[in-house]
Enzyme design. Structure first.
Site, PDB file in Angstrom:
ATOM      1  N   TYR A  52      49.048  48.649  38.981  1.00 34.36           N
ATOM      2  CA  TYR A  52      49.693  48.679  40.292  1.00 34.36           C
ATOM      3  C   TYR A  52      50.293  50.052  40.566  1.00 34.36           C
ATOM      4  O   TYR A  52      51.262  50.480  39.912  1.00 34.36           O
ATOM      5  CB  TYR A  52      50.767  47.601  40.387  1.00 34.36           C
ATOM      6  CG  TYR A  52      50.251  46.187  40.197  1.00 34.36           C
ATOM      7  CD1 TYR A  52      48.893  45.890  40.223  1.00 34.36           C
ATOM      8  CD2 TYR A  52      51.136  45.139  39.979  1.00 34.36           C
ATOM      9  CE1 TYR A  52      48.436  44.599  40.051  1.00 34.36           C
ATOM     10  CE2 TYR A  52      50.690  43.838  39.809  1.00 34.36           C
ATOM     11  CZ  TYR A  52      49.329  43.577  39.841  1.00 34.36           C
ATOM     12  OH  TYR A  52      48.875  42.285  39.667  1.00 34.36           O
ATOM     13  N   HIS A 110      44.175  42.132  31.931  1.00 30.63           N
ATOM     14  CA  HIS A 110      44.078  41.988  33.391  1.00 30.63           C
ATOM     15  C   HIS A 110      42.770  41.323  33.823  1.00 30.63           C
ATOM     16  O   HIS A 110      42.747  40.512  34.752  1.00 30.63           O
ATOM     17  CB  HIS A 110      44.224  43.355  34.055  1.00 30.63           C
ATOM     18  CG  HIS A 110      44.821  43.293  35.420  1.00 30.63           C
ATOM     19  ND1 HIS A 110      45.609  44.263  35.950  1.00 30.63           N
ATOM     20  CD2 HIS A 110      44.745  42.344  36.389  1.00 30.63           C
ATOM     21  CE1 HIS A 110      45.991  43.940  37.167  1.00 30.63           C
ATOM     22  NE2 HIS A 110      45.474  42.776  37.457  1.00 30.63           N
TER      23      HIS A 110
END
Length: 281
Positions: A52, A110
């Site tokens: 992010y 992820h």
């Protein structure tokens, strides 16, 4: 805020937490204030990732983490290109430094890429757990076959959660994934629970169903949508909100209980559409 056991961790976690994907695009002061208000409202599960903002988001939320670390159930993720044994150890250390903490409550892969064997990633997770850098580990964007392989590698009770795309227009996981996770005691965490900007319009039948329930109960359509998702056992949601009023709206959904008739009407308005592979966006 209703809580539920988070997989095999033995920890009661709020069914609605706080996501931080794309929060770097918002006003930083407002975003941090929203996270703070969310914590006050009981949304203590904060999810982030090294992806992010290329680490910017972890740095953005570090002041809140440092101030209120004991209250927070903190989750971050390692990118698949960093998921070799050595690179996972390094990536975790860098996330801890950016977040200003000495441990994560849960660390996730992820998503999966075939070039790095899962054995390497999980061996690193085990080392991090033994060193006290992480308390638990899990995965994200894993379909049933991937989960079966993961459990074969590490055994039952080690994979604590699977974070996946789940919203009213994308209910694929209800067919096989949610029942499989339920049977194996793995928490399901829904990201993008509002559909990433594609929330149902009142011009659609589904949108009208949500609006009717919301009007009858004097709540918002977003609260109805969240309540539907988390009313299923083992399902948690992590909506992103960068304004205080939005995060408080999300928090209020944590105590809602829809009737069986309301759940059925929503389900009928948003039918499950089978897909061959697990969607990620």
């Amino acid at each position: 805020m209703r809580t539920a056991p988070f997989g095999p961790t033995g920890i009661d976690v709020p069914v609605i937490g706080q996501g931080t994907w794309n929060i770097e695009r918002d006003d930083p002061d407002e975003a941090v204030a929203a996270l703070d208000a969310g914590l006050d409202a009981g949304m203590t599960h904060i999810d982030t990732a090294e992806l992010y903002g290329h680490g910017k988001v972890e740095r953005m939320i570090a002041p809140i983490v440092r101030q209120r670390r004991d209250e927070i159930f903190l989750v971050s993720k390692v990118l698949p290109q960093n998921a070799s044994y050595d690179r996972t150890l390094k990536a975790c250390e860098q996330s801890l430094q950016r977040l200003g903490t000495d441990h994560l409550d849960v660390y996730l892969l992820h998503w999966r890429e075939r070039r790095t064997p899962l054995e390497e990633t999980f061996r690193a997770f085990e080392a991090l757990e033994e060193a006290g850098k992480i308390r638990h580990y899990g995965v994200s964007n894993f379909d049933v076959e991937d989960l079966e392989e993961a459990v074969r590698i590490v055994g039952e009770g080690k994979i604590v959660c699977n974070q996946v795309l789940y919203h009213l227009n994308e209910r694929t996981i209800e067919q096989r994934l949610v029942p499989w996770c339920r049977n194996h005691g793995i928490a399901v965490v829904a990201y993008s629970p509002f559909g990433s900007g594609r929330f149902p319009s009142t011009r659609t039948n589904g949108g009208r169903v949500l609006a009717s329930i919301a009007e009858r109960r004097n709540i918002t359509v977003h609260q109805v949508a969240l309540a539907f998702l988390v009313q299923q056992s083992e399902v948690f949601a992590i909506p992103k909100a960068a304004r205080v009023e939005h995060v408080l709206d999300n928090a209020r959904a944590g105590d809602l209980e829809l009737t069986r008739a309301e759940m059925q009407s929503i389900s009928d308005a948003f039918p499950v559409r089978p897909r061959k592979s697990l969607p990620m966006i």
